[in-house]
Design an enzyme around this catalytic site. Structure first.
Site, PDB file in Angstrom:
ATOM      1  N   SER A   1     -38.771  48.721  29.291  1.00 55.94           N
ATOM      2  CA  SER A   1     -38.841  47.264  29.155  1.00 55.94           C
ATOM      3  C   SER A   1     -38.111  46.560  30.299  1.00 55.94           C
ATOM      4  O   SER A   1     -38.504  45.468  30.720  1.00 55.94           O
ATOM      5  CB  SER A   1     -38.308  46.810  27.798  1.00 55.94           C
ATOM      6  OG  SER A   1     -36.916  46.993  27.714  1.00 55.94           O
ATOM      7  N   ASN A   2     -37.067  47.177  30.835  1.00 57.35           N
ATOM      8  CA  ASN A   2     -36.399  46.575  32.003  1.00 57.35           C
ATOM      9  C   ASN A   2     -37.264  46.694  33.252  1.00 57.35           C
ATOM     10  O   ASN A   2     -37.266  45.788  34.101  1.00 57.35           O
ATOM     11  CB  ASN A   2     -35.029  47.193  32.224  1.00 57.35           C
ATOM     12  CG  ASN A   2     -33.989  46.599  31.288  1.00 57.35           C
ATOM     13  OD1 ASN A   2     -33.585  45.456  31.457  1.00 57.35           O
ATOM     14  ND2 ASN A   2     -33.601  47.353  30.269  1.00 57.35           N
TER      15      ASN A   2
ATOM     16  N   LEU B   1     -26.551  60.841  38.080  1.00 54.93           N
ATOM     17  CA  LEU B   1     -26.756  61.262  39.472  1.00 54.93           C
ATOM     18  C   LEU B   1     -25.428  61.765  40.052  1.00 54.93           C
ATOM     19  O   LEU B   1     -24.367  61.210  39.783  1.00 54.93           O
ATOM     20  CB  LEU B   1     -27.290  60.092  40.299  1.00 54.93           C
ATOM     21  CG  LEU B   1     -28.692  59.603  39.900  1.00 54.93           C
ATOM     22  CD1 LEU B   1     -29.024  58.283  40.589  1.00 54.93           C
ATOM     23  CD2 LEU B   1     -29.763  60.652  40.205  1.00 54.93           C
TER      24      LEU B   1
ATOM     25  N   ASN C   1     -27.475  49.879  38.254  1.00 61.43           N
ATOM     26  CA  ASN C   1     -27.804  50.324  36.900  1.00 61.43           C
ATOM     27  C   ASN C   1     -27.620  49.161  35.937  1.00 61.43           C
ATOM     28  O   ASN C   1     -26.811  48.266  36.181  1.00 61.43           O
ATOM     29  CB  ASN C   1     -26.851  51.470  36.506  1.00 61.43           C
ATOM     30  CG  ASN C   1     -27.110  51.991  35.112  1.00 61.43           C
ATOM     31  OD1 ASN C   1     -28.266  52.222  34.724  1.00 61.43           O
ATOM     32  ND2 ASN C   1     -26.060  52.189  34.321  1.00 61.43           N
TER      33      ASN C   1
ATOM     34  N   HIS D   1     -26.620  48.450  31.911  1.00 64.08           N
ATOM     35  CA  HIS D   1     -26.001  49.126  30.768  1.00 64.08           C
ATOM     36  C   HIS D   1     -25.845  48.118  29.622  1.00 64.08           C
ATOM     37  O   HIS D   1     -25.424  46.987  29.849  1.00 64.08           O
ATOM     38  CB  HIS D   1     -24.632  49.677  31.188  1.00 64.08           C
ATOM     39  CG  HIS D   1     -23.977  50.461  30.109  1.00 64.08           C
ATOM     40  ND1 HIS D   1     -24.389  51.725  29.752  1.00 64.08           N
ATOM     41  CD2 HIS D   1     -22.953  50.143  29.267  1.00 64.08           C
ATOM     42  CE1 HIS D   1     -23.640  52.158  28.750  1.00 64.08           C
ATOM     43  NE2 HIS D   1     -22.754  51.225  28.440  1.00 64.08           N
TER      44      HIS D   1
ATOM     45  N   ASP E   1     -21.397  55.059  34.212  1.00 63.75           N
ATOM     46  CA  ASP E   1     -21.269  53.653  33.838  1.00 63.75           C
ATOM     47  C   ASP E   1     -20.044  52.974  34.458  1.00 63.75           C
ATOM     48  O   ASP E   1     -19.348  52.180  33.808  1.00 63.75           O
ATOM     49  CB  ASP E   1     -21.271  53.490  32.303  1.00 63.75           C
ATOM     50  CG  ASP E   1     -22.583  53.977  31.698  1.00 63.75           C
ATOM     51  OD1 ASP E   1     -23.624  53.835  32.348  1.00 63.75           O
ATOM     52  OD2 ASP E   1     -22.554  54.519  30.579  1.00 63.75           O
TER      53      ASP E   1
ATOM     54  N   GLU F   1     -30.719  41.522  28.915  1.00 58.73           N
ATOM     55  CA  GLU F   1     -30.935  42.532  29.964  1.00 58.73           C
ATOM     56  C   GLU F   1     -32.114  42.117  30.854  1.00 58.73           C
ATOM     57  O   GLU F   1     -32.069  42.245  32.072  1.00 58.73           O
ATOM     58  CB  GLU F   1     -31.230  43.902  29.341  1.00 58.73           C
ATOM     59  CG  GLU F   1     -30.051  44.523  28.638  1.00 58.73           C
ATOM     60  CD  GLU F   1     -30.326  45.972  28.224  1.00 58.73           C
ATOM     61  OE1 GLU F   1     -30.971  46.723  28.967  1.00 58.73           O
ATOM     62  OE2 GLU F   1     -29.886  46.349  27.121  1.00 58.73           O
TER      63      GLU F   1
HETATM   64  C1  GRF Z   1     -31.528  49.633  28.132  1.00 63.04           C
HETATM   65  O1  GRF Z   1     -30.824  49.202  27.003  1.00 63.04           O
HETATM   66  C2  GRF Z   1     -30.603  49.823  29.302  1.00 63.04           C
HETATM   67  O2  GRF Z   1     -29.550  48.932  29.310  1.00 63.04           O
HETATM   68  C3  GRF Z   1     -30.102  51.228  29.074  1.00 63.04           C
HETATM   69  O3  GRF Z   1     -31.215  51.933  28.590  1.00 63.04           O
HETATM   70  C4  GRF Z   1     -32.099  51.036  27.937  1.00 63.04           C
HETATM   71  C5  GRF Z   1     -33.424  51.188  28.598  1.00 63.04           C
HETATM   72  O4  GRF Z   1     -34.410  50.418  27.968  1.00 63.04           O
HETATM   73  N1  GRF Z   1     -29.551  51.782  30.297  1.00 63.04           N
HETATM   74  P1  GRF Z   1     -35.820  50.217  28.672  1.00 63.04           P
HETATM   75  O5  GRF Z   1     -36.379  51.626  28.920  1.00 63.04           O
HETATM   76  O6  GRF Z   1     -35.616  49.465  29.937  1.00 63.04           O
HETATM   77  O7  GRF Z   1     -36.643  49.465  27.656  1.00 63.04           O
END
Ligand code: GRF
Length: 215
Positions: A24-25, A104, A118, A120, A156, A185
């Site tokens: 989704s991101n 990584l 990244n 988080h 993180d 996010e």
């Molecule tokens: C998100 O909550 C991100 O912050 C974390 O993993 C999740 C990934 O979600 N690192 P998506 O695959 O982007 O929907």
């Protein structure tokens, strides 16, 4: 110039987005890149999971994708070497980890100094690692949120580019909280990419923190 218009071209930051799951991101970044004024574009989506849901977004938007399945390598170094080989075939300025579930190594990160970021789902340094919402609820915290940061070898950690917070309500569950944070996010990641592309921020080598340029 001979009376014509001057064409101003903005350099577009070329992104590789690394995913392992639903993406989704990635989708939020793809949507941001549709805006011609957004100073970045996605050159490559890379997944370590063959059937990651997010690959569908790459297909739908004609973005090249590559799969580097970590199970096919004897060790992390072989896996990462293959990722580096793949990256060489694309034009990439910045790597965006978006739910990429592999840590990584320092030697990989060294090849991309301050060029890996990244997202988080917590207000770092609180709740590094997994189950962030569960832990925030267990602590009866009043707020949580998300963080976009430069990647350092320790999980993180790294200079924070931006954070967005959300309230936690008494009747929240992990699920309701995750939804509320995810909305932020999807705003935060494109915003952070824009800040980098526009050179709005710089990392101070002295203490590995971020300076925001004022204009
Ligand atoms: C998100 O909550 C991100 O912050 C974390 O993993 C999740 C990934 O979600 N690192 P998506 O695959 O982007 O929907």
């Amino acid at each position: 110039m001979d009376g014509g218009y001057e064409i101003v071209t903005h350099k577009s930051l070329k992104l590789a987005v690394f995913i392992s799951g639903r993406g989704s991101n990635l989708k939020a970044l793809i949507d941001a890149c549709v805006d011609p004024d957004f100073p970045a574009e996605i050159s490559l989506v890379l997944s370590n999971v063959e059937n990651a849901g997010g690959l569908e977004y790459a297909t739908q938007n004609n973005i090249p994708y590559e799969i580097v399945n970590h199970h096919k390598f004897d060790d992390k170094s072989g896996f990462e070497k293959e990722i580096q080989n793949v990256l060489k075939r694309y034009d990439v300025d910045l790597i965006c980890l978006a739910g990429f579930m592999r840590l990584l190594s320092a030697s990989f990160i060294d090849v991309w100094p301050d060029k890996i970021i990244n997202i988080h789902p917590s207000l770092l340094p609180r709740y590094k690692g997994l189950d962030t919402h569960k832990r925030a609820l267990a602590d009866s915290a009043f707020e949580t949120g998300c963080t976009v940061h430069f990647v350092r070898p320790e999980m993180d950690s790294g200079p924070i580019i931006l954070q967005k917070s959300v309230p936690i309500f008494p009747d929240d569950t992990e699920k309701t909280l995750a939804v509320r944070v995810l909305v932020q996010e999807h705003r935060a990641y494109p915003q952070a990419v824009r800040m980098i592309a526009q050179n709005d921020i710089a990392i101070s080598g002295k203490n590995d923190t971020i300076n925001h340029h004022q204009d």
